[in-house]
Design a protein around this motif. Structure first.
Motif, mmCIF file in Angstrom:
data_model
loop_
_atom_site.group_PDB
_atom_site.id
_atom_site.type_symbol
_atom_site.label_atom_id
_atom_site.label_comp_id
_atom_site.label_asym_id
_atom_site.label_seq_id
_atom_site.Cartn_x
_atom_site.Cartn_y
_atom_site.Cartn_z
ATOM 1 N N THR A 197 1.350 -8.337 0.665
ATOM 2 C CA THR A 197 2.577 -8.034 -0.079
ATOM 3 C C THR A 197 2.251 -7.616 -1.514
ATOM 4 O OG1 THR A 197 3.876 -9.594 1.234
ATOM 5 C CG2 THR A 197 4.754 -9.003 -0.921
ATOM 6 N N SER A 198 1.317 -8.322 -2.127
ATOM 7 C CA SER A 198 0.962 -8.041 -3.526
ATOM 8 C C SER A 198 0.306 -6.676 -3.708
ATOM 9 C CB SER A 198 0.034 -9.140 -4.060
ATOM 10 O OG SER A 198 -1.301 -8.961 -3.624
ATOM 11 N N TRP A 199 -0.281 -6.133 -2.626
ATOM 12 C CA TRP A 199 -1.001 -4.867 -2.737
ATOM 13 C C TRP A 199 -0.160 -3.654 -2.348
ATOM 14 C CZ3 TRP A 199 -4.941 -4.415 -5.712
ATOM 15 C CH2 TRP A 199 -5.831 -5.491 -5.895
ATOM 16 N N VAL A 200 1.090 -3.859 -1.956
ATOM 17 C CA VAL A 200 1.981 -2.712 -1.731
ATOM 18 C C VAL A 200 2.231 -2.043 -3.077
ATOM 19 C CG1 VAL A 200 4.317 -2.004 -1.057
ATOM 20 C CG2 VAL A 200 3.077 -3.708 0.310
ATOM 21 N N GLU A 201 1.991 -0.760 -3.159
ATOM 22 C CA GLU A 201 2.060 -0.041 -4.430
ATOM 23 C C GLU A 201 3.489 -0.023 -4.981
ATOM 24 O OE1 GLU A 201 0.424 3.782 -3.643
ATOM 25 O OE2 GLU A 201 -1.605 3.033 -3.285
ATOM 26 N N ALA A 202 3.663 -0.610 -6.157
ATOM 27 C CA ALA A 202 4.992 -0.675 -6.776
ATOM 28 C C ALA A 202 4.850 -1.006 -8.254
ATOM 29 C CB ALA A 202 5.849 -1.732 -6.081
ATOM 30 N N LYS A 203 5.824 -0.566 -9.041
ATOM 31 C CA LYS A 203 5.778 -0.840 -10.485
ATOM 32 C C LYS A 203 6.351 -2.218 -10.823
ATOM 33 C CE LYS A 203 10.144 1.556 -11.617
ATOM 34 N NZ LYS A 203 10.469 2.070 -10.279
ATOM 35 N N ASP A 204 7.173 -2.767 -9.896
ATOM 36 C CA ASP A 204 7.756 -4.091 -10.136
ATOM 37 C C ASP A 204 8.188 -4.720 -8.813
ATOM 38 O OD1 ASP A 204 10.177 -2.827 -9.425
ATOM 39 O OD2 ASP A 204 10.715 -2.477 -11.526
ATOM 40 N N SER A 205 8.700 -5.927 -8.905
ATOM 41 C CA SER A 205 9.104 -6.680 -7.718
ATOM 42 C C SER A 205 10.215 -5.968 -6.941
ATOM 43 C CB SER A 205 9.586 -8.072 -8.141
ATOM 44 O OG SER A 205 10.012 -8.815 -7.024
ATOM 45 N N LYS A 206 11.160 -5.383 -7.633
ATOM 46 C CA LYS A 206 12.279 -4.711 -6.980
ATOM 47 C C LYS A 206 11.808 -3.548 -6.123
ATOM 48 C CE LYS A 206 16.740 -2.493 -7.976
ATOM 49 N NZ LYS A 206 17.677 -2.069 -9.046
ATOM 50 N N GLU A 207 10.915 -2.736 -6.681
ATOM 51 C CA GLU A 207 10.399 -1.587 -5.927
ATOM 52 C C GLU A 207 9.547 -2.046 -4.750
ATOM 53 O OE1 GLU A 207 7.757 2.510 -6.490
ATOM 54 O OE2 GLU A 207 8.030 1.141 -8.185
ATOM 55 N N ARG A 208 8.767 -3.101 -4.961
ATOM 56 C CA ARG A 208 7.911 -3.618 -3.884
ATOM 57 C C ARG A 208 8.759 -4.080 -2.701
ATOM 58 N NH1 ARG A 208 5.033 -6.219 -6.820
ATOM 59 N NH2 ARG A 208 3.278 -4.791 -6.815
ATOM 60 N N TRP A 209 9.807 -4.834 -2.978
ATOM 61 C CA TRP A 209 10.674 -5.314 -1.917
ATOM 62 C C TRP A 209 11.385 -4.153 -1.211
ATOM 63 C CZ3 TRP A 209 12.111 -7.846 1.919
ATOM 64 C CH2 TRP A 209 13.447 -7.936 2.351
ATOM 65 N N ALA A 210 11.835 -3.185 -1.975
ATOM 66 C CA ALA A 210 12.531 -2.033 -1.395
ATOM 67 C C ALA A 210 11.620 -1.273 -0.428
ATOM 68 C CB ALA A 210 13.031 -1.105 -2.502
ATOM 69 N N LYS A 211 10.359 -1.112 -0.785
ATOM 70 C CA LYS A 211 9.422 -0.377 0.070
ATOM 71 C C LYS A 211 9.095 -1.166 1.337
ATOM 72 C CE LYS A 211 6.063 2.027 -1.736
ATOM 73 N NZ LYS A 211 4.881 2.451 -2.529
ATOM 74 N N ILE A 212 8.931 -2.464 1.194
ATOM 75 C CA ILE A 212 8.629 -3.304 2.361
ATOM 76 C C ILE A 212 9.803 -3.329 3.332
ATOM 77 C CG2 ILE A 212 8.305 -5.724 3.072
ATOM 78 C CD1 ILE A 212 6.475 -6.037 0.612
ATOM 79 N N LYS A 213 11.006 -3.482 2.783
ATOM 80 C CA LYS A 213 12.205 -3.510 3.638
ATOM 81 C C LYS A 213 12.429 -2.164 4.308
ATOM 82 C CE LYS A 213 16.227 -5.079 5.181
ATOM 83 N NZ LYS A 213 16.920 -3.864 5.601
ATOM 84 N N GLN A 214 12.266 -1.083 3.571
ATOM 85 C CA GLN A 214 12.453 0.245 4.147
ATOM 86 C C GLN A 214 11.453 0.503 5.266
ATOM 87 O OE1 GLN A 214 14.976 2.617 3.392
ATOM 88 N NE2 GLN A 214 14.137 3.348 5.347
ATOM 89 N N ASN A 215 10.232 0.018 5.092
ATOM 90 C CA ASN A 215 9.205 0.194 6.108
ATOM 91 C C ASN A 215 9.590 -0.525 7.407
ATOM 92 O OD1 ASN A 215 6.444 1.024 6.937
ATOM 93 N ND2 ASN A 215 6.062 -1.181 6.956
ATOM 94 N N MET A 216 10.115 -1.753 7.300
ATOM 95 C CA MET A 216 10.564 -2.473 8.496
ATOM 96 C C MET A 216 11.745 -1.757 9.143
ATOM 97 S SD MET A 216 10.124 -6.588 7.916
ATOM 98 C CE MET A 216 10.862 -6.765 6.294
ATOM 99 N N ASP A 217 12.647 -1.240 8.319
ATOM 100 C CA ASP A 217 13.790 -0.477 8.844
ATOM 101 C C ASP A 217 13.317 0.750 9.614
ATOM 102 O OD1 ASP A 217 15.448 -2.300 7.603
ATOM 103 O OD2 ASP A 217 16.041 -0.960 5.966
ATOM 104 N N ASP A 218 12.283 1.415 9.093
ATOM 105 C CA ASP A 218 11.748 2.613 9.751
ATOM 106 C C ASP A 218 11.128 2.267 11.103
ATOM 107 O OD1 ASP A 218 12.555 4.206 7.656
ATOM 108 O OD2 ASP A 218 10.588 4.239 6.677
ATOM 109 N N PHE A 219 10.453 1.131 11.183
ATOM 110 C CA PHE A 219 9.880 0.701 12.459
ATOM 111 C C PHE A 219 10.984 0.391 13.468
ATOM 112 C CE2 PHE A 219 5.659 0.149 10.592
ATOM 113 C CZ PHE A 219 4.829 0.372 11.687
#
Length: 358
Positions: free
Chosen positions: A172-194
């Motif tokens: 989780t910590s290594w997902v590329e993001a500038k802050d916590s909000k962006e990191r969570w958004a990318k992780i959630k979007q990735n699960m949605d895409d799957f």
């Protein structure tokens, strides 16, 4: 005269040897040959039958056979998980061309929990590559509990793999993001895409976990001390807790598994979610560490990469053939769905789709 007699005797013996050798060769079938690799006869090969009629029949058999199973119990260390109806039972099969077969409570939702670790690890693979995942997080089983702190110390500060809590927080910590909000958004979007849809977020589960995740906070701090974290350890722990609180159904799990079975392309949306070259990498880690301390027995029984979560979900991938998703909350002592394992294993066996037996 004596010389002539000896000559005739020698010729007779030689001729007899040739005849005997010929008879032996004619009487020996190639499939009976002995050697380091035994020959396989046609009767030893279990043919697969993946007609719609047969798949539906096996699916129904599995559901009827295990729906009354009373083994296991809901996870109770998280209050919200203990309150989920233990009778919930849904099975979904999805093929790479998007054909769906399902039965039972296939829309009933439970929290994804540790199954989410697969998709965040996929995100890290996609962004940073296979070598990074192997060297920075690790891809070996720990031999210890999924939330072990000792395992980190025993492996020189390495989490060992992305499916234990330490490795998942690290991923989780290594997902590329500038802050916590962006990191969570990318992780959630990735699960949605799957899943091919916007998955619901379970606020109740999140509230239950975020106020009681001190052990995971300690794990993240220890990893940070070893220089293994890509962001603030406590921030990563909070985002990790969020990803575990996403809701999924057996239908969602079936589609997510089928996306991996389809080499990284979602069979319903047609969107490529993971580069094809990374699919074998994530499946390898699933095969060796997907079902906690029971991963070896599962692989021995089914030959399939799989992942479970303490919410009661489990999904298995049969590369090129189908994804299997099951939801049933009662867990065994390892933290894996009892009915989920039984149903998926039964289906894999009856359809003859064990990847290692092909």
């Amino acid at each position: 005269m004596k010389l002539k007699t000896r000559y005739l005797v020698k010729r007779g013996i030689a001729g007899l040897s040739i005849v005997c050798a010929s008879l032996i060769m004619l009487g020996t079938s190639p499939v009976q040959a002995k050697g380091p690799v035994p020959a396989v006869t046609k009767t030893e090969v279990k043919k697969t039958s993946l007609t719609e009629e047969h798949i539906n029949a096996v699916l129904k058999e599995a559901y009827e056979k295990f729906k009354a199973s009373q083994g296991g119990k809901n996870a109770d260390y998280i209050k919200a998980l203990a309150e989920v109806d233990p009778k919930t039972f849904g099975i979904t099969l999805v093929t790479p061309n998007g054909k769906v077969y399902e039965i039972g409570n296939t829309k009933a939702e439970v929290s994804i929990q540790s199954i989410s670790k697969v998709f965040t690890a996929c995100k890290v693979l996609q962004e940073r590559g296979a070598k990074f995942l192997q060297e920075k997080i690790g891809v070996n089983a720990t031999g210890l509990a999924f939330n072990s702190i000792i395992a980190i110390e025993l492996h020189d500060g390495s989490a060992s793999n992305p499916f234990v809590n330490a490795g998942a927080i690290q991923a989780t910590s290594w997902v590329e993001a500038k802050d916590s909000k962006e990191r969570w958004a990318k992780i959630k979007q990735n699960m949605d895409d799957f899943a091919g849809k916007k998955l619901n977020f379970n606020e109740v589960v999140y509230d239950s976990e975020v106020n009681d995740n001190k052990r995971n906070q300690a794990i993240s701090k220890l990893l940070d001390a070893y220089g293994r974290m890509g962001s603030d350890p406590l921030e990563a722990t909070t985002v990790y807790t969020k990803q575990c609180s996403v809701n999924i159904s057996s239908h969602d799990l079936g589609v997510m598994a089928a996306t991996l079975a389809n080499h990284g392309v979602n069979p319903e949306t047609g969107k490529r979610v993971l580069d094809r070259k990374y699919v074998p990498k994530i499946l390898a880690v699933m095969a060796t560490a997907g079902l906690y301390d029971n991963a070896g027995d599962w692989l021995y029984l089914t030959g399939t990469p799989a992942k479970s979560g303490v919410g009661g979900g489990i999904f298995a991938v049969v590369p090129g053939k189908m994804g299997i998703g099951v939801v049933s909350p009662p867990l065994d002592k390892y933290g894996n769905s009892v009915r989920g394992q039984k149903a998926a294993a039964y289906i894999i066996d009856k359809l003859g789709i064990n990847p290692l037996a092909q």
